[in-house]
Design a protein around this motif. Sequence first.
Motif, PDB file in Angstrom:
ATOM      1  N   ALA A 224      58.732 -38.213  47.395  1.00 24.93           N
ATOM      2  CA  ALA A 224      57.297 -38.031  47.153  1.00 24.93           C
ATOM      3  C   ALA A 224      56.676 -37.133  48.219  1.00 24.93           C
ATOM      4  O   ALA A 224      55.900 -36.223  47.906  1.00 24.93           O
ATOM      5  N   ASP A 225      57.019 -37.375  49.477  1.00 24.10           N
ATOM      6  CA  ASP A 225      56.489 -36.544  50.570  1.00 24.10           C
ATOM      7  C   ASP A 225      56.924 -35.090  50.423  1.00 24.10           C
ATOM      8  O   ASP A 225      56.124 -34.166  50.604  1.00 24.10           O
ATOM      9  N   GLN A 226      58.212 -34.883  50.102  1.00 25.39           N
ATOM     10  CA  GLN A 226      58.722 -33.521  49.911  1.00 25.39           C
ATOM     11  C   GLN A 226      58.051 -32.848  48.716  1.00 25.39           C
ATOM     12  O   GLN A 226      57.755 -31.657  48.753  1.00 25.39           O
TER      13      GLN A 226
ATOM     14  N   ARG B  40      67.053 -43.902  44.397  1.00 22.93           N
ATOM     15  CA  ARG B  40      68.052 -44.954  44.657  1.00 22.93           C
ATOM     16  C   ARG B  40      67.488 -46.091  45.497  1.00 22.93           C
ATOM     17  O   ARG B  40      68.009 -47.193  45.471  1.00 22.93           O
ATOM     18  N   SER B  41      66.413 -45.808  46.240  1.00 21.15           N
ATOM     19  CA  SER B  41      65.817 -46.832  47.096  1.00 21.15           C
ATOM     20  C   SER B  41      64.341 -46.505  47.309  1.00 21.15           C
ATOM     21  O   SER B  41      63.918 -45.364  47.098  1.00 21.15           O
ATOM     22  N   PRO B  42      63.558 -47.487  47.758  1.00 21.40           N
ATOM     23  CA  PRO B  42      62.146 -47.195  48.058  1.00 21.40           C
ATOM     24  C   PRO B  42      61.977 -46.148  49.171  1.00 21.40           C
ATOM     25  O   PRO B  42      61.057 -45.335  49.125  1.00 21.40           O
TER      26      PRO B  42
ATOM     27  N   VAL C  14      50.556 -38.227  44.170  1.00 21.32           N
ATOM     28  CA  VAL C  14      51.996 -38.466  44.132  1.00 21.32           C
ATOM     29  C   VAL C  14      52.245 -39.732  44.939  1.00 21.32           C
ATOM     30  O   VAL C  14      51.886 -39.810  46.106  1.00 21.32           O
ATOM     31  N   GLY C  15      52.836 -40.719  44.291  1.00 21.77           N
ATOM     32  CA  GLY C  15      53.055 -41.990  44.967  1.00 21.77           C
ATOM     33  C   GLY C  15      54.385 -42.600  44.598  1.00 21.77           C
ATOM     34  O   GLY C  15      55.183 -42.021  43.861  1.00 21.77           O
ATOM     35  N   THR C  16      54.610 -43.779  45.140  1.00 24.16           N
ATOM     36  CA  THR C  16      55.834 -44.510  44.844  1.00 24.16           C
ATOM     37  C   THR C  16      55.474 -45.912  44.388  1.00 24.16           C
ATOM     38  O   THR C  16      54.455 -46.481  44.801  1.00 24.16           O
ATOM     39  N   HIS C  17      56.309 -46.427  43.542  1.00 20.95           N
ATOM     40  CA  HIS C  17      56.199 -47.812  43.108  1.00 20.95           C
ATOM     41  C   HIS C  17      57.616 -48.356  43.112  1.00 20.95           C
ATOM     42  O   HIS C  17      58.431 -47.960  42.277  1.00 20.95           O
ATOM     43  N   ASN C  18      57.917 -49.221  44.080  1.00 23.71           N
ATOM     44  CA  ASN C  18      59.283 -49.700  44.319  1.00 23.71           C
ATOM     45  C   ASN C  18      60.184 -48.499  44.576  1.00 23.71           C
ATOM     46  O   ASN C  18      59.994 -47.807  45.556  1.00 23.71           O
TER      47      ASN C  18
ATOM     48  N   GLY D 272      40.291 -28.682  50.039  1.00 24.26           N
ATOM     49  CA  GLY D 272      41.515 -29.456  50.118  1.00 24.26           C
ATOM     50  C   GLY D 272      42.540 -29.003  49.089  1.00 24.26           C
ATOM     51  O   GLY D 272      42.335 -28.048  48.351  1.00 24.26           O
ATOM     52  N   SER D 273      43.638 -29.722  49.071  1.00 25.01           N
ATOM     53  CA  SER D 273      44.732 -29.345  48.190  1.00 25.01           C
ATOM     54  C   SER D 273      44.689 -30.150  46.893  1.00 25.01           C
ATOM     55  O   SER D 273      43.990 -31.147  46.785  1.00 25.01           O
ATOM     56  N   SER D 274      45.462 -29.710  45.930  1.00 18.41           N
ATOM     57  CA  SER D 274      45.505 -30.377  44.631  1.00 18.41           C
ATOM     58  C   SER D 274      46.448 -31.573  44.622  1.00 18.41           C
ATOM     59  O   SER D 274      46.264 -32.509  43.867  1.00 18.41           O
ATOM     60  N   PHE D 275      47.481 -31.540  45.461  1.00 20.52           N
ATOM     61  CA  PHE D 275      48.512 -32.578  45.449  1.00 20.52           C
ATOM     62  C   PHE D 275      48.388 -33.404  46.721  1.00 20.52           C
ATOM     63  O   PHE D 275      48.505 -32.884  47.831  1.00 20.52           O
ATOM     64  N   VAL D 276      48.141 -34.693  46.550  1.00 17.37           N
ATOM     65  CA  VAL D 276      47.942 -35.595  47.686  1.00 17.37           C
ATOM     66  C   VAL D 276      48.769 -36.857  47.493  1.00 17.37           C
ATOM     67  O   VAL D 276      49.153 -37.195  46.368  1.00 17.37           O
ATOM     68  N   ALA D 277      49.004 -37.556  48.580  1.00 20.45           N
ATOM     69  CA  ALA D 277      49.687 -38.839  48.506  1.00 20.45           C
ATOM     70  C   ALA D 277      48.750 -39.855  47.853  1.00 20.45           C
ATOM     71  O   ALA D 277      47.546 -39.849  48.113  1.00 20.45           O
ATOM     72  N   ALA D 278      49.289 -40.698  47.010  1.00 17.90           N
ATOM     73  CA  ALA D 278      48.465 -41.697  46.326  1.00 17.90           C
ATOM     74  C   ALA D 278      47.780 -42.614  47.334  1.00 17.90           C
ATOM     75  O   ALA D 278      46.642 -43.047  47.113  1.00 17.90           O
TER      76      ALA D 278
END
Length: 168
Positions: A95-97, A86-88, A134-138, A115-121
Amino acid sequence: MASRPAKSSRRRFAWVLGAVIVIYGILTVILSVHVIDQQSGARTDLYVALETLDQMHHEAMASASTPTERKVIADAWRNERAFAARSPQQAQQIADQLIVSLNQEYPHNSCGQKGSSFVAASALPQEHACMVAVGTHNDQVTVTGYDTQGIAMDNFYEFLYAPTGRSD
């Protein structure tokens, strides 16, 4: 002018050349099987992340109250294989969760790397083979999987053709 090689020399050369070709073929098959085995873990990690986003997509579609809201959610999934928040701020929180929960469920890198397989973009390391960013775009949560060479994988293909299992 040089004389022709003897018949036995030509035969020996043919056998040596044939043996080299056979050995090369066997080594190629062994290397291919090894890469495919490693690649399957990276593919599975991406599929797990996409499956989680798909689950979230279905839940959001069920709880959407307006046709416009449903269209935004459906378009994000259809066009990008992304989840429309619904919002950035909500997208970043999701994404963090997602990173935390996937790393708890799959604590080891599927290719045996540190290290781990899943990281923040935003925190993707220089060497990012066998990782899912895993990241966000808008206001969208996106995932990008990287294969054993660090090349981005295609979300549409990986989601359609599910891998067989995780070698964890």
